[in-house]
Motif scaffolding. Structure first.
Motif, PDB file in Angstrom:
ATOM      1  N   TYR A 156       0.834  -1.199   0.000  1.00 52.11           N
ATOM      2  CA  TYR A 156       0.000   0.000   0.000  1.00 52.11           C
ATOM      3  C   TYR A 156       0.871   1.254   0.000  1.00 52.11           C
ATOM      4  O   TYR A 156       1.855   1.332   0.730  1.00 52.11           O
ATOM      5  N   LEU A 157       0.505   2.199  -0.820  1.00 49.37           N
ATOM      6  CA  LEU A 157       1.191   3.486  -0.850  1.00 49.37           C
ATOM      7  C   LEU A 157       0.465   4.473   0.074  1.00 49.37           C
ATOM      8  O   LEU A 157      -0.759   4.375   0.251  1.00 49.37           O
ATOM      9  N   PRO A 158       1.182   5.424   0.646  1.00 49.64           N
ATOM     10  CA  PRO A 158       0.519   6.440   1.468  1.00 49.64           C
ATOM     11  C   PRO A 158      -0.523   7.193   0.634  1.00 49.64           C
ATOM     12  O   PRO A 158      -0.254   7.578  -0.511  1.00 49.64           O
ATOM     13  N   ASP A 159      -1.693   7.375   1.178  1.00 53.66           N
ATOM     14  CA  ASP A 159      -2.777   8.041   0.457  1.00 53.66           C
ATOM     15  C   ASP A 159      -2.591   9.552   0.553  1.00 53.66           C
ATOM     16  O   ASP A 159      -2.581  10.119   1.653  1.00 53.66           O
ATOM     17  N   ASN A 160      -2.440  10.196  -0.591  1.00 44.08           N
ATOM     18  CA  ASN A 160      -2.262  11.650  -0.580  1.00 44.08           C
ATOM     19  C   ASN A 160      -3.602  12.393  -0.534  1.00 44.08           C
ATOM     20  O   ASN A 160      -3.647  13.616  -0.598  1.00 44.08           O
ATOM     21  N   PHE A 161      -4.692  11.644  -0.444  1.00 46.44           N
ATOM     22  CA  PHE A 161      -6.017  12.249  -0.327  1.00 46.44           C
ATOM     23  C   PHE A 161      -6.845  11.379   0.628  1.00 46.44           C
ATOM     24  O   PHE A 161      -7.834  10.764   0.246  1.00 46.44           O
ATOM     25  N   PRO A 162      -6.445  11.311   1.892  1.00 44.36           N
ATOM     26  CA  PRO A 162      -7.069  10.384   2.844  1.00 44.36           C
ATOM     27  C   PRO A 162      -8.408  10.893   3.366  1.00 44.36           C
ATOM     28  O   PRO A 162      -8.466  11.717   4.271  1.00 44.36           O
ATOM     29  N   MET A 163      -9.492  10.374   2.803  1.00 43.46           N
ATOM     30  CA  MET A 163     -10.805  10.818   3.260  1.00 43.46           C
ATOM     31  C   MET A 163     -11.836   9.692   3.238  1.00 43.46           C
ATOM     32  O   MET A 163     -13.018   9.909   3.061  1.00 43.46           O
ATOM     33  N   GLY A 164     -11.369   8.451   3.408  1.00 49.54           N
ATOM     34  CA  GLY A 164     -12.315   7.350   3.402  1.00 49.54           C
ATOM     35  C   GLY A 164     -12.377   6.691   2.032  1.00 49.54           C
ATOM     36  O   GLY A 164     -11.671   7.078   1.096  1.00 49.54           O
ATOM     37  N   HIS A 165     -13.230   5.714   1.909  1.00 51.21           N
ATOM     38  CA  HIS A 165     -13.304   4.897   0.696  1.00 51.21           C
ATOM     39  C   HIS A 165     -14.363   5.443  -0.274  1.00 51.21           C
ATOM     40  O   HIS A 165     -14.031   6.084  -1.262  1.00 51.21           O
ATOM     41  N   GLY A 166     -15.623   5.203   0.041  1.00 54.80           N
ATOM     42  CA  GLY A 166     -16.680   5.709  -0.832  1.00 54.80           C
ATOM     43  C   GLY A 166     -16.660   7.222  -0.950  1.00 54.80           C
ATOM     44  O   GLY A 166     -16.916   7.781  -2.021  1.00 54.80           O
ATOM     45  N   GLU A 167     -16.348   7.881   0.158  1.00 52.96           N
ATOM     46  CA  GLU A 167     -16.300   9.349   0.123  1.00 52.96           C
ATOM     47  C   GLU A 167     -15.261   9.846  -0.864  1.00 52.96           C
ATOM     48  O   GLU A 167     -15.457  10.850  -1.562  1.00 52.96           O
ATOM     49  N   LYS A 168     -14.130   9.162  -0.919  1.00 50.73           N
ATOM     50  CA  LYS A 168     -13.054   9.595  -1.815  1.00 50.73           C
ATOM     51  C   LYS A 168     -13.478   9.442  -3.276  1.00 50.73           C
ATOM     52  O   LYS A 168     -13.242  10.345  -4.092  1.00 50.73           O
ATOM     53  N   SER A 169     -14.076   8.310  -3.619  1.00 54.76           N
ATOM     54  CA  SER A 169     -14.573   8.130  -4.987  1.00 54.76           C
ATOM     55  C   SER A 169     -15.549   9.237  -5.340  1.00 54.76           C
ATOM     56  O   SER A 169     -15.492   9.828  -6.418  1.00 54.76           O
ATOM     57  N   LEU A 170     -16.450   9.510  -4.417  1.00 56.87           N
ATOM     58  CA  LEU A 170     -17.463  10.536  -4.648  1.00 56.87           C
ATOM     59  C   LEU A 170     -16.829  11.910  -4.845  1.00 56.87           C
ATOM     60  O   LEU A 170     -17.202  12.659  -5.754  1.00 56.87           O
ATOM     61  N   ALA A 171     -15.835  12.234  -4.019  1.00 56.02           N
ATOM     62  CA  ALA A 171     -15.177  13.535  -4.126  1.00 56.02           C
ATOM     63  C   ALA A 171     -14.443  13.678  -5.462  1.00 56.02           C
ATOM     64  O   ALA A 171     -14.516  14.721  -6.122  1.00 56.02           O
ATOM     65  N   LEU A 172     -13.733  12.631  -5.867  1.00 52.62           N
ATOM     66  CA  LEU A 172     -12.998  12.682  -7.136  1.00 52.62           C
ATOM     67  C   LEU A 172     -13.946  12.845  -8.316  1.00 52.62           C
ATOM     68  O   LEU A 172     -13.651  13.595  -9.264  1.00 52.62           O
ATOM     69  N   LEU A 173     -15.068  12.166  -8.271  1.00 53.44           N
ATOM     70  CA  LEU A 173     -15.996  12.189  -9.401  1.00 53.44           C
ATOM     71  C   LEU A 173     -16.787  13.486  -9.496  1.00 53.44           C
ATOM     72  O   LEU A 173     -16.995  14.016 -10.597  1.00 53.44           O
TER      73      LEU A 173
END
Length: 238
Positions: A156-173
Motif C-alpha cells: 500500500y502506498l501512502p494516500d495523498n487524499f485520505p478521506m475514506g473509501h466511498g467518500e473519496k470516490s465521490l469527491a474525485l468524481l
C-alpha cells in the motif's frame, strides 16, 4: 451468484483463476503464452470499458474529464486489492466490469426501473478511490522446505487524499461530472456497513435508493464469487 448463469467473470479474472488452479495442481503451462494472452485480453477489456462508459453520457463529451483522469492515472493497470480479490495487473479494471455485469443483471432480476446510465456510472466508477493505492513490492512466504522466500506482491502506498473509501470516490468524481442523488448514495455506501460511518446510515441510504443495496451486493458478489483470491504473482509486472 444470485444474478444467474449470465453473470460470468471477465476474461482477465478467468485467466487469473486458471493460473491459480494450474499452480495449485502443479500443472505445466507456458507462462509467457499466458501473459501474452492476458495482455491481449486486457486491451480488449479496456476498450469495452470505455465504450460502455461512453454510452452513459447524457450529452456528447460529458465524461471527457473522467476518461482523461482514468487514462492519465494508473486505473487500467492497478490491482483491485493488494492481496485479496483480483490482485493482479488490470484487476481493478476487471473488477469494475464484473460489478457492472452483476449489477445490471440484478436490476433486471428485481424488475427495477433504474436508468442504465446510473447502473453504468455507479459500477464502473465506484472504485476510483483505489487509483494509485498500490505499488509492486516483495512479499514473503515459506517455501516447501519451510524457509522464507520473497515473491512479487503488492504493498500500500501512502494516500495523498485520505478521506475514506466511498467518500473519496465521490469527491474525485463530483469534481468532474454531475451525479444523481442515487449515484451519490450508491458510490458513497458501496462497501455497505463496512464503510466508514454508522451502520444505520447505510440502512437509511439503502431504503432511500434501490441502487445502494444493488451496488453493494454486486460489488461483494463479484469480489468473492467471480474473482481470484490472493496475489497472482505471475500477472503483476506485466
Amino acid at each position: 451468484p444470485i444474478c444467474g448463469t449470465e453473470c460470468k467473470s471477465m476474461k482477465l479474472a478467468d485467466i487469473a483463476l486458471d493460473v491459480q488452479k494450474k499452480m495449485a495442481e502443479r500443472s505445466l503451462f507456458n507462462l509467457k503464452t499466458v501473459q501474452v494472452e492476458f495482455m491481449v485480453e486486457h486491451a480488449k477489456l479496456k476498450k469495452e470499458f470505455l465504450t460502455v462508459l461512453r454510452s452513459a453520457e447524457s450529452v456528447e463529451g460529458e465524461l471527457d474529464g473522467v476518461i482523461e483522469m482514468l487514462e492519465k492515472s494508473s486505473f487500467f493497470r492497478d490491482p483491485a486489492s493488494a492481496k485479496y480479490h483480483n490482485a493482479f495487473y488490470g484487476g481493478l479494471l476487471d473488477h469494475c466490469m464484473n460489478v457492472y455485469v452483476v449489477l445490471k443483471s440484478k436490476a433486471e432480476m428485481y424488475n427495477l426501473n433504474i436508468p442504465t446510465q446510473q447502473l453504468i456510472r455507479a459500477s464502473l466508477l465506484h472504485d476510483v478511490c483505489k487509483i494509485g493505492n498500490y505499488n509492486t513490492t516483495a512479499a514473503w512466504r515459506k517455501d516447501s522446505t519451510n524457509k522464507w522466500e520473497a515473491y512479487p506482491g503488492y504493498g500500500y502506498l501512502p494516500d495523498n487524499f485520505p478521506m475514506g473509501h466511498g467518500e473519496k470516490s465521490l469527491a474525485l468524481l463530483t469534481e468532474l461530472i454531475p451525479l444523481t442523488r442515487d449515484e451519490q448514495l450508491a458510490i458513497r455506501w458501496h462497501s455497505g456497513p463496512f464503510e466508514d460511518g454508522k451502520a444505520h446510515d447505510f440502512t437509511r441510504a439503502a431504503l432511500a435508493s434501490n441502487l445502494v443495496p444493488l451496488l453493494h451486493t454486486a460489488d461483494f458478489e463479484a469480489s468473492i464469487l467471480l474473482e481470484s483470491q490472493g496475489t497472482i504473482e505471475w500477472l503483476i509486472n506485466m
